[in-house]
Write a protein that holds these residues in place. Structure first.
Motif, short mmCIF file in Angstrom:
data_model
loop_
_atom_site.label_atom_id
_atom_site.label_comp_id
_atom_site.label_asym_id
_atom_site.label_seq_id
_atom_site.Cartn_x
_atom_site.Cartn_y
_atom_site.Cartn_z
N THR A 122 10.91 -11.44 -22.94
CA THR A 122 9.77 -11.49 -22.02
C THR A 122 10.10 -12.14 -20.69
OG1 THR A 122 9.02 -13.57 -23.01
CG2 THR A 122 8.12 -11.53 -23.93
N PRO A 150 5.89 -9.37 -20.17
CA PRO A 150 5.47 -9.24 -21.56
C PRO A 150 5.34 -7.77 -21.92
CG PRO A 150 3.58 -9.68 -20.19
CD PRO A 150 4.78 -9.74 -19.28
N THR A 203 0.81 -9.31 -26.66
CA THR A 203 1.67 -10.39 -27.12
C THR A 203 2.83 -9.84 -27.94
OG1 THR A 203 0.49 -10.77 -29.20
CG2 THR A 203 -0.36 -11.88 -27.23
N GLU A 244 3.78 -11.10 -30.63
CA GLU A 244 3.40 -11.22 -32.04
C GLU A 244 2.69 -9.97 -32.55
OE1 GLU A 244 4.24 -15.16 -30.49
OE2 GLU A 244 2.90 -13.57 -29.76
N GLU A 245 1.96 -9.27 -31.69
CA GLU A 245 1.26 -8.06 -32.15
C GLU A 245 2.07 -6.79 -31.94
OE1 GLU A 245 -2.46 -7.89 -30.10
OE2 GLU A 245 -1.56 -8.14 -28.12
N GLU A 278 -1.80 -6.34 -21.00
CA GLU A 278 -0.62 -7.09 -21.41
C GLU A 278 -0.84 -7.52 -22.85
OE1 GLU A 278 0.34 -10.26 -18.74
OE2 GLU A 278 1.03 -8.88 -17.17
#
Length: 295
Positions: A153, A157, A136, A138-139, A134
């Motif tokens: 999400t 996610p 994020t 942000e990445e 899983e």
């Protein structure tokens, strides 16, 4: 010099110049691995297939799938398109073809129109759904040139998942899908940050409205900036959504390739089985070119 016949076909469309192009070498006996890889790079499609005799007589063929830089264990549109080509040559058995592949045995049901002509195919993914890393928002968001707020999400996610070959699946806001643009540096950074991705970062973005889905897929690390139709990712998504929604079975209609000018339509079904959630994906095909490679 040896000559090897091939056909090209547009997959997941009922008309030329839509869907996902595929090259099929219908008899690859005598080719080396290096020649197969070189031909896949030369054809410059997202995948090229090479048909060989099966190891088991009960099966119909061993099918090897190469993208521009490597061999793949399984993929969706190459199986649909290869089955369409072979069925038009009369190589199916009662409307069924069974292909041996690295990921396992792939069974394909042939579709025919009202006149009996082969029109498409439906494949059963060789493995049940498995989930991996899983990630994020942000990445993952920078890989598609998006902001973290563009990803949704509520259901899940961004997640690595597979039914034979792995993808990173991420839901996005409707307005974000058209804005998505792959960022090669961000893909490289994500791959370096997560060894569990094994260097494969194929990002499948989707917008969902019930059973209707719009999608895009980026895999620049493998040489595919954007893919117009990704059957294996669509099957994976269908299996994932059923696992999250509950119930015994579900069906989805997935539209892809619109932003590329190659609209594609994929039919996906998923069901619960004894070993987990399994999926099928199918669609129509349109013939394009045929010729020979001289090696």
């Amino acid at each position: 010099m040896p000559r090897f016949a091939y056909q090209t076909v547009d997959v997941f469309t009922d008309r030329p110049f839509g869907g996902n192009p595929l090259a099929v070498f219908t008899d690859a006996r005598g080719m080396t691995d290096a020649q197969m890889q070189a031909l896949a790079a030369e054809m410059n499609y997202s995948e090229t297939t090479f048909v060989l005799p099966p190891d088991e007589p009960a099966h119909d063929a061993r099918v090897r799938i190469f993208h521009r830089t490597a061999e793949m264990p399984f993929a969706g549109h190459p199986n649909v398109g290869t089955a369409w080509v072979l069925a038009r040559q009369g190589r199916d058995r009662g409307g069924i073809l069974r292909f041996e592949q690295m990921a396992g045995l792939v069974e394909i049901a042939i579709d025919r129109d009202e006149t009996g002509e082969v029109s498409g195919a439906v494949i059963a993914a060789p493995q049940p759904l498995s989930r991996g890393l899983e990630l994020t928002v942000e990445e993952v968001a920078p890989c598609a040139g998006l902001e973290a707020a563009d990803l949704v999400t509520a259901a899940h996610p961004p997640v690595q998942a597979s039914v034979g070959v792995s993808f990173v699946l991420a839901q996005v806001a409707p307005a974000a899908l058209a804005r998505a643009t792959p960022d090669l540096a961000a893909f490289r950074a994500l791959s370096a940050r997560h060894p569990g991705l094994a260097g494969r970062v194929s990002l499948f973005l989707y917008v969902r409205d019930g059973s209707a889905i719009r999608a895009r897929m980026f895999a620049p690390l493998a040489g595919t900036w954007e893919d117009p139709a990704t059957g294996s990712a669509s099957a994976t998504l269908g299996a994932l959504l059923l696992s999250l929604d509950g119930g015994e079975a579900a069906a989805f209609s997935i539209t892809q390739g619109v932003e590329m000018g190659r609209p594609s339509q994929l039919r996906v079904s998923a069901h619960r089985d004894q070993d987990g959630v399994r999926a099928r994906v199918g669609g129509s095909c349109a013939p394009m070119f045929h010729g020979e490679a001289v090696l």
